[in-house]
Scaffold this active site. Structure first.
Site: not given
Ligand code: PNW
Length: 471
Positions: A166, A364
């Site tokens: 990401e 994921e």
């Molecule tokens: C992903 N957003 O994070 C990550 O790859 C993981 O480490 C994380 O724990 C999981 O999703 C759940 O949050 C994100 O704000 C964090 O758009 C924030 C965002 C997207 C993905």
């Protein structure tokens, strides 16, 4: 004919990330990452939580591998902590650091679980941030050395490799919105970071290709955004286009087509002239991919803003002033993210169309809910079962409509450190008691085990009688 079961050989997995689960922050030669620093900055992480101990996966990985084996999982997606294996972000490897990952991988292989290794899941060595971080080109060059060193050390036993997890979050939550480490808020720096993350991916993929056996499979994991326009108006369609460029095409343009989208360059012209993109960079970034990982949680709905009030606080979308975000309709998780599996279907079909022949994985997918043990210590999470069921049904529909999806990884194996939310959000199919660090599989873990075993989707919820087909 809609599919009612997953194809034979479909890979079922679970995912974690180093900083979120390992703990052992002071073991071996590990130095602080930008997340250690960010966690110590007052007000940045809920409850002042840190990853110092996390789930102690570093010491308990054998128990966690046994849990995965009990669920019948075929793959484990984990990340390597850069400051654990190359403590200053440059120079020689830490043998103690690499040994941890050798032990983990060997235990996975002994249980018939395929390791899927991510090189970078957000824990940049603090020393590299202090030298400029991702807005600086040097960080991409350092990443190539790091990729080489890990590839050389583990290439004999890991077949599936991901450069970055990401990069959107790294660039825009880290350097524009400032809600992730390193907590900076400069739009031009965030766009520079996005380019240098793209470059790091390309240089890292080249470095891996040079040291890994031919059979190794190299990928990147993105979080493409399924953005929808609030209304069919031209103004809302344009808002949708702008957010699509800033969240998805800024990465897929260079990686899949070797060019930044023209509309992105125009939209951001007031912030940067992109002169940091050097001749040859785009050829490096377009390095051939063996598969693409898609992380999906929730869709976005946008419109043209109807007033000119500036949005409160720094935005994660530099160059998208005048775009308003709306909560999509539907049930929400504990993150306040709307549950909408159609977004996953749409994204899989989009990449099947735009990158024909490129195998995809759902790297994921999952949800946070307010899980707590009942009087007997069992954890019932029927909402998570419903979430997973809906999204797996979307994967099945995409497979039936021709998308080449080879696997699915639930986020997450364990409750863990949920970044700025600390330990307040639980994404695991296995409950972690943060007092004792004891692991308790939730009812979703048993449900998932049945899906893995049968390749079919039983009815949501425990004790609802016999399984029915997936539609
Ligand atoms: C992903 N957003 O994070 C990550 O790859 C993981 O480490 C994380 O724990 C999981 O999703 C759940 O949050 C994100 O704000 C964090 O758009 C924030 C965002 C997207 C993905």
């Amino acid at each position: 004919m809609p599919l009612t079961s997953f194809p034979p050989g479909f890979v079922w997995g679970a995912a974690t990330a180093a900083y979120q689960v390992e703990g052992a922050a002071h073991v071996g030669d590990r130095t602080p990452s930008i997340w250690d620093t960010f966690c110590r900055t007052p007000g940045k992480v809920q409850g002042g939580d840190t990853g110092e101990i996390a789930t102690d996966h570093y010491h308990r990985f054998r128990e966690d591998v046994r849990l995965m084996s009990g669920l019948g999982l075929g793959a484990y997606r984990f990340s390597v902590s850069w400051p654990r294996v190359q403590p200053t972000g440059r120079g020689p490897a830490s043998q103690r650091g690499l040994d941890f990952y050798r032990r983990l991988v060997d235990d996975l292989l002994a249980h018939g679980i395929r390791p899927v290794l991510t090189l970078y899941h957000w824990d940049l060595p603090q020393e590299l941030e202090s030298a400029g971080g991702w807005p600086g080109r040097g960080t991409a060059e350092r990443f190539a050395d790091y990729a080489h060193l890990v590839g050389e050390a583990l290439g004999d036993r890991v077949g599936s490799w991901t450069t970055l997890n990401e990069p959107w979050c790294s660039a825009f939550l880290g350097y524009a919105a400032g809600v992730h480490a390193p907590g900076r808020t400069d739009d031009a720096d965030a766009l520079r970071a996005a380019h240098h993350l793209n470059l790091a991916h390309g240089l890292g993929a080249q470095a891996l290709r040079a040291v890994l056996p031919r059979s190794a499979r190299i990928s990147v994991v993105l979080n493409p955004n399924d953005v929808r326009a609030l209304t069919p108006s031209a103004a809302d369609a344009d808002a949708r286009r702008r957010i699509d460029a800033l969240s998805t095409r800024i990465f897929t343009g260079p990686m899949l087509r070797g060019a930044y989208p023209d509309d992105l360059l125009t939209d951001t012209a007031g912030i940067t002239d992109w002169s940091f993109v050097r001749d040859g960079d785009l050829d490096v970034i377009k390095h051939p991919l063996d598969w693409l990982g898609i992380n999906y949680y929730t869709p976005s709905v946008v419109s043209a803003a109807t007033d000119n009030r500036p949005s409160p606080g720094p935005s994660a979308y530099p160059g998208a002033q005048g775009v308003a975000f709306h909560q999509p309709p539907g049930a929400r998780t504990a993150m306040d993210w709307t549950v909408d599996p159609s977004g996953l279907y749409e994204l899989l079909m989009r990449f099947a169309r735009e990158a024909p022949g490129l195998p995809l994985a759902v790297s994921e997918n999952g949800a946070a809910y307010d899980d707590r043990p009942d009087g007997q210590g069992a954890v019932h999470d029927p909402e998570r079962v419903a979430y997973l069921r809906g999204h797996l049904d979307a994967v099945l529909r995409a497979l039936g409509d021709g998308a080449d999806v080879w696997g699915y990884f639930v986020w997450s194996l364990l409750d863990n450190f949920e970044w700025a939310y600390g330990y307040s959000k639980r994404f695991g199919i296995v409950y972690v008691d943060y007092g004792t660090l004891a692991r308790t599989p939730k009812s979703s873990a048993r449900w998932y085990r049945d899906v893995v075993r049968t390749g079919r989707l039983p009815m949501a919820g425990p004790g609802r009688g016999p399984s029915v087909s997936g539609t």
